[in-house]
Design a protein around this motif. Structure first.
Motif, PDB file in Angstrom:
ATOM      1  N   HIS A 164      41.874  36.145  43.273  1.00  0.00           N
ATOM      2  CA  HIS A 164      42.549  35.360  44.308  1.00  0.00           C
ATOM      3  C   HIS A 164      43.926  35.974  44.428  1.00  0.00           C
ATOM      4  N   SER A 165      44.631  35.707  45.509  1.00  0.00           N
ATOM      5  CA  SER A 165      46.024  36.152  45.547  1.00  0.00           C
ATOM      6  C   SER A 165      46.817  35.246  44.621  1.00  0.00           C
ATOM      7  N   LYS A 166      47.984  35.697  44.226  1.00  0.00           N
ATOM      8  CA  LYS A 166      48.768  34.876  43.309  1.00  0.00           C
ATOM      9  C   LYS A 166      49.365  33.649  43.991  1.00  0.00           C
ATOM     10  N   ILE A 167      49.255  33.576  45.299  1.00  0.00           N
ATOM     11  CA  ILE A 167      49.797  32.444  46.045  1.00  0.00           C
ATOM     12  C   ILE A 167      48.711  31.392  46.232  1.00  0.00           C
ATOM     13  N   GLY A 168      48.972  30.199  45.729  1.00  0.00           N
ATOM     14  CA  GLY A 168      48.060  29.086  45.935  1.00  0.00           C
ATOM     15  C   GLY A 168      46.896  29.002  44.967  1.00  0.00           C
ATOM     16  N   HIS A 210      52.903  36.222  34.056  1.00  0.00           N
ATOM     17  CA  HIS A 210      52.609  37.358  34.932  1.00  0.00           C
ATOM     18  C   HIS A 210      51.314  37.104  35.687  1.00  0.00           C
ATOM     19  N   SER A 211      51.244  37.606  36.912  1.00  0.00           N
ATOM     20  CA  SER A 211      50.038  37.485  37.720  1.00  0.00           C
ATOM     21  C   SER A 211      49.275  38.811  37.725  1.00  0.00           C
ATOM     22  N   ILE A 212      47.984  38.715  37.453  1.00  0.00           N
ATOM     23  CA  ILE A 212      47.071  39.848  37.634  1.00  0.00           C
ATOM     24  C   ILE A 212      46.037  39.335  38.630  1.00  0.00           C
ATOM     25  N   SER A 213      46.225  39.721  39.893  1.00  0.00           N
ATOM     26  CA  SER A 213      45.428  39.114  40.947  1.00  0.00           C
ATOM     27  C   SER A 213      45.271  40.070  42.121  1.00  0.00           C
ATOM     28  N   LEU A 214      44.586  39.591  43.130  1.00  0.00           N
ATOM     29  CA  LEU A 214      44.454  40.352  44.365  1.00  0.00           C
ATOM     30  C   LEU A 214      45.779  40.313  45.124  1.00  0.00           C
ATOM     31  N   PRO A 215      46.019  41.312  45.974  1.00  0.00           N
ATOM     32  CA  PRO A 215      47.269  41.298  46.742  1.00  0.00           C
ATOM     33  C   PRO A 215      47.260  40.158  47.762  1.00  0.00           C
ATOM     34  N   ASP A 216      48.437  39.715  48.131  1.00  0.00           N
ATOM     35  CA  ASP A 216      48.560  38.672  49.152  1.00  0.00           C
ATOM     36  C   ASP A 216      48.557  39.343  50.522  1.00  0.00           C
ATOM     37  N   SER A 217      47.397  39.838  50.909  1.00  0.00           N
ATOM     38  CA  SER A 217      47.252  40.515  52.198  1.00  0.00           C
ATOM     39  C   SER A 217      45.782  40.483  52.606  1.00  0.00           C
ATOM     40  N   GLN A 218      45.529  40.812  53.843  1.00  0.00           N
ATOM     41  CA  GLN A 218      44.155  40.900  54.313  1.00  0.00           C
ATOM     42  C   GLN A 218      43.458  42.047  53.594  1.00  0.00           C
ATOM     43  N   ILE A 219      42.236  41.822  53.193  1.00  0.00           N
ATOM     44  CA  ILE A 219      41.433  42.875  52.565  1.00  0.00           C
ATOM     45  C   ILE A 219      40.286  43.185  53.514  1.00  0.00           C
ATOM     46  N   PHE A 220      40.342  44.371  54.105  1.00  0.00           N
ATOM     47  CA  PHE A 220      39.329  44.765  55.074  1.00  0.00           C
ATOM     48  C   PHE A 220      38.338  45.763  54.480  1.00  0.00           C
ATOM     49  N   LYS A 221      38.247  45.775  53.180  1.00  0.00           N
ATOM     50  CA  LYS A 221      37.308  46.671  52.508  1.00  0.00           C
ATOM     51  C   LYS A 221      36.213  45.825  51.890  1.00  0.00           C
ATOM     52  N   TYR A 222      35.079  46.432  51.667  1.00  0.00           N
ATOM     53  CA  TYR A 222      33.994  45.693  51.059  1.00  0.00           C
ATOM     54  C   TYR A 222      33.251  46.592  50.105  1.00  0.00           C
ATOM     55  N   SER A 239      30.940  46.201  45.994  1.00  0.00           N
ATOM     56  CA  SER A 239      30.509  45.323  44.910  1.00  0.00           C
ATOM     57  C   SER A 239      31.735  44.649  44.279  1.00  0.00           C
ATOM     58  N   ARG A 240      31.479  43.616  43.529  1.00  0.00           N
ATOM     59  CA  ARG A 240      32.553  42.923  42.805  1.00  0.00           C
ATOM     60  C   ARG A 240      33.273  43.904  41.879  1.00  0.00           C
ATOM     61  N   GLU A 241      32.511  44.727  41.171  1.00  0.00           N
ATOM     62  CA  GLU A 241      33.108  45.693  40.250  1.00  0.00           C
ATOM     63  C   GLU A 241      34.018  46.672  40.992  1.00  0.00           C
ATOM     64  N   TRP A 242      33.566  47.153  42.145  1.00  0.00           N
ATOM     65  CA  TRP A 242      34.366  48.079  42.940  1.00  0.00           C
ATOM     66  C   TRP A 242      35.665  47.419  43.392  1.00  0.00           C
ATOM     67  N   LEU A 243      35.557  46.179  43.876  1.00  0.00           N
ATOM     68  CA  LEU A 243      36.738  45.451  44.326  1.00  0.00           C
ATOM     69  C   LEU A 243      37.737  45.265  43.175  1.00  0.00           C
ATOM     70  N   HIS A 244      37.224  44.915  42.005  1.00  0.00           N
ATOM     71  CA  HIS A 244      38.098  44.743  40.842  1.00  0.00           C
ATOM     72  C   HIS A 244      38.832  46.039  40.504  1.00  0.00           C
ATOM     73  N   GLU A 245      38.105  47.143  40.501  1.00  0.00           N
ATOM     74  CA  GLU A 245      38.736  48.440  40.214  1.00  0.00           C
ATOM     75  C   GLU A 245      39.741  48.812  41.299  1.00  0.00           C
ATOM     76  N   MET A 246      39.381  48.581  42.545  1.00  0.00           N
ATOM     77  CA  MET A 246      40.240  48.924  43.681  1.00  0.00           C
ATOM     78  C   MET A 246      41.591  48.209  43.609  1.00  0.00           C
ATOM     79  N   TYR A 247      41.564  46.954  43.131  1.00  0.00           N
ATOM     80  CA  TYR A 247      42.784  46.143  43.113  1.00  0.00           C
ATOM     81  C   TYR A 247      43.308  45.870  41.706  1.00  0.00           C
ATOM     82  N   ASP A 248      42.888  46.691  40.751  1.00  0.00           N
ATOM     83  CA  ASP A 248      43.413  46.651  39.378  1.00  0.00           C
ATOM     84  C   ASP A 248      43.260  45.306  38.685  1.00  0.00           C
ATOM     85  N   ILE A 249      42.128  44.641  38.914  1.00  0.00           N
ATOM     86  CA  ILE A 249      41.846  43.428  38.152  1.00  0.00           C
ATOM     87  C   ILE A 249      40.590  43.603  37.294  1.00  0.00           C
ATOM     88  N   ASP A 250      40.157  44.852  37.116  1.00  0.00           N
ATOM     89  CA  ASP A 250      39.048  45.153  36.211  1.00  0.00           C
ATOM     90  C   ASP A 250      39.577  45.192  34.773  1.00  0.00           C
TER      91      ASP A 250
END
Length: 142
Positions: free
Chosen positions: A78-82, A102-114, A116-127
């Motif tokens: 999730h984003s760190k906001i909310g 400290h927050s380890i989360s998705l960025p607070d922005s639109q994500i227009f990429k798709y 697998s869950r694993e890929w998304l985690h690696e892409m946004y450094d939450i793996d």
């Protein structure tokens, strides 16, 4: 990750004890937090894990579990906001708790990429590997 005697009535459960820091997570990310904590502990950073199953409102019992004075890392899909991070900060502010969070989360922005869950985690450094690296870099101050 739970046995049949587990009670989640308090809204959270401490899964692992740690002396240096805690990872607070919810849902699927709790499993990733456990894996990261095990690796961090093997590298000399004693890391606890708290699974928060009720984010809002955070129960008094949950606040007591995480106000230890150790560094706290909120890990969420999730984003760190909310989300979890915001709930922890709000509760700490309300109770005048001074702990490094400290927050380890998705960025607070639109994500227009798709992908697998694993890929998304690696892409946004939450793996797991990114979490371990971030915490080692941050806790290096201990």
């Amino acid at each position: 990750i739970y046995d049949e005697n587990c009670s989640l009535d308090e809204g959270s459960l401490r899964i692992l004890e740690g002396k240096d820091c805690d990872i607070i997570a919810t849902g699927y990310m709790t499993t990733e937090a456990i894996k990261a904590a095990q690796e961090l502990t093997s590298k000399g950073v004693s890391t606890g894990v708290i699974d928060v199953c009720t984010i809002k409102p955070l129960s008094q019992e949950t606040i007591e579990k995480i106000k230890s004075g150790k560094k706290v890392f909120c890990l969420e899909e999730h984003s760190k906001i909310g989300g979890l991070y915001s709930a922890v900060l709000e509760s700490f502010s309300d109770h005048k708790i001074k702990t490094d969070v400290h927050s380890i989360s998705l960025p607070d922005s639109q994500i227009f990429k798709y992908g697998s869950r694993e890929w998304l985690h690696e892409m946004y450094d939450i793996d797991k590997d990114s979490v371990v690296k971030y915490i080692l870099d941050t806790v290096g101050e201990i």
